[in-house]
Motif scaffolding. Sequence first.
Motif, mmCIF file in Angstrom:
data_model
loop_
_atom_site.group_PDB
_atom_site.id
_atom_site.type_symbol
_atom_site.label_atom_id
_atom_site.label_comp_id
_atom_site.label_asym_id
_atom_site.label_seq_id
_atom_site.Cartn_x
_atom_site.Cartn_y
_atom_site.Cartn_z
ATOM 1 N N ALA A 173 0.831 -1.209 0.000
ATOM 2 C CA ALA A 173 0.000 0.000 0.000
ATOM 3 C C ALA A 173 0.867 1.261 0.000
ATOM 4 O O ALA A 173 0.519 2.276 -0.632
ATOM 5 C CB ALA A 173 -0.932 0.000 1.209
ATOM 6 N N ARG B 85 -4.807 7.060 3.126
ATOM 7 C CA ARG B 85 -4.513 5.637 2.987
ATOM 8 C C ARG B 85 -3.049 5.354 3.295
ATOM 9 O O ARG B 85 -2.718 4.305 3.865
ATOM 10 C CB ARG B 85 -4.870 5.160 1.589
ATOM 11 N N ALA C 226 -1.607 2.857 6.143
ATOM 12 C CA ALA C 226 -0.635 1.802 5.850
ATOM 13 C C ALA C 226 0.582 1.908 6.771
ATOM 14 O O ALA C 226 1.108 0.887 7.247
ATOM 15 C CB ALA C 226 -0.200 1.879 4.387
ATOM 16 N N ILE D 295 -4.540 -3.586 -4.961
ATOM 17 C CA ILE D 295 -3.388 -2.708 -5.141
ATOM 18 C C ILE D 295 -2.776 -2.853 -6.527
ATOM 19 O O ILE D 295 -2.457 -1.857 -7.192
ATOM 20 C CB ILE D 295 -2.336 -2.976 -4.051
ATOM 21 N N GLU E 130 -11.250 -4.323 1.339
ATOM 22 C CA GLU E 130 -10.132 -3.402 1.142
ATOM 23 C C GLU E 130 -10.038 -2.975 -0.317
ATOM 24 O O GLU E 130 -9.782 -1.809 -0.619
ATOM 25 C CB GLU E 130 -8.833 -4.062 1.592
ATOM 26 N N ARG F 54 -10.305 0.901 -3.349
ATOM 27 C CA ARG F 54 -9.356 1.273 -4.404
ATOM 28 C C ARG F 54 -9.925 1.141 -5.811
ATOM 29 O O ARG F 54 -9.493 1.851 -6.713
ATOM 30 C CB ARG F 54 -8.105 0.391 -4.302
#
Length: 222
Positions: A21, A60, A64, A173, A198, A202
Motif C-alpha cells: 500500500a 490511505r 498503511a 493494489i 479493502e 481502491r
Amino acid sequence: MEEVNEQQLYAVDRLEQAKRAILLAKEEMPAARKKIEKQLKKDPNGAKDWYQTLRSHQARLLAALEDCRLSLLEMELPDLAAAALSLGRAVANFQLSTPDYSRLCDTLEAFVKGMPDTEDKTASAAIIGRLMNHVRMGFYPTDPDHVKFITRGIDFPDRVTTNLLDPCCGDGIALRLMATGNNCYTYGVELDERRAEEAQTRLHRVAIGSYFIRKANYSKAN
C-alpha cells in the motif's frame, strides 16, 4: 529454533499488505498532484476534485504506515516501529501543494526497502508456508515492480476510458497501480471478504465471491 505463532504470522501478512500500500501511494500521490496542475489551467472545480483524491491517497498512506507500526511491534521490532511512527508524522504534516514529490517518494521507497524480509523466518520454511497459505487463502500478490513491467506492455488508447478487470484482485493494489496515470475504470473479483472490502476502497466495483460463480454483491469504491 524460535517458535513463530499464528498471531505473528498475521502480523507478517499485514506488514506485507502495508508495504504494498505504501508503494502504491508512492505512485498515486505524485500522479494526482500532476492532475491538479493540469486541471488548474482548465477547470478549477476539477482541480478541487483531484485535491480531494490526493487527500484520500494521503489518508490511505497514513493508515498503511500505522499498520506497519503495529505489525512491527507485534514482530518485536520496536526500532522499525518507531521509524514508521516518525514517518507517519512527517506524512501527516506534508504539504500536498508542494510541486515536487521526489523526496517524499524516495523516503517511502527507502522505508519499505528497510523493512524485514518476511520470507526469512527462524521457523521451518515449510511449516510457515503452510500456515501462511491458510492465512492468505492462497493470496500471492504481484509485486509493484512486475505490475509496472506489465503496464509498460499495454498500449492504453488516448482519450478513451479503458476497463480493467482482475478476476483475482486481492486487495486491489496491483490493479489500482496499473490504472494510475491512465484513464481507466477498475473492476475486481475476490474470494476473501476482508481483502474484497479493502479492494472496494481502491477499485470502482468489486464482486465478493468466485469469478466462476458470479454473485451480485457489488460495491462502489469510496
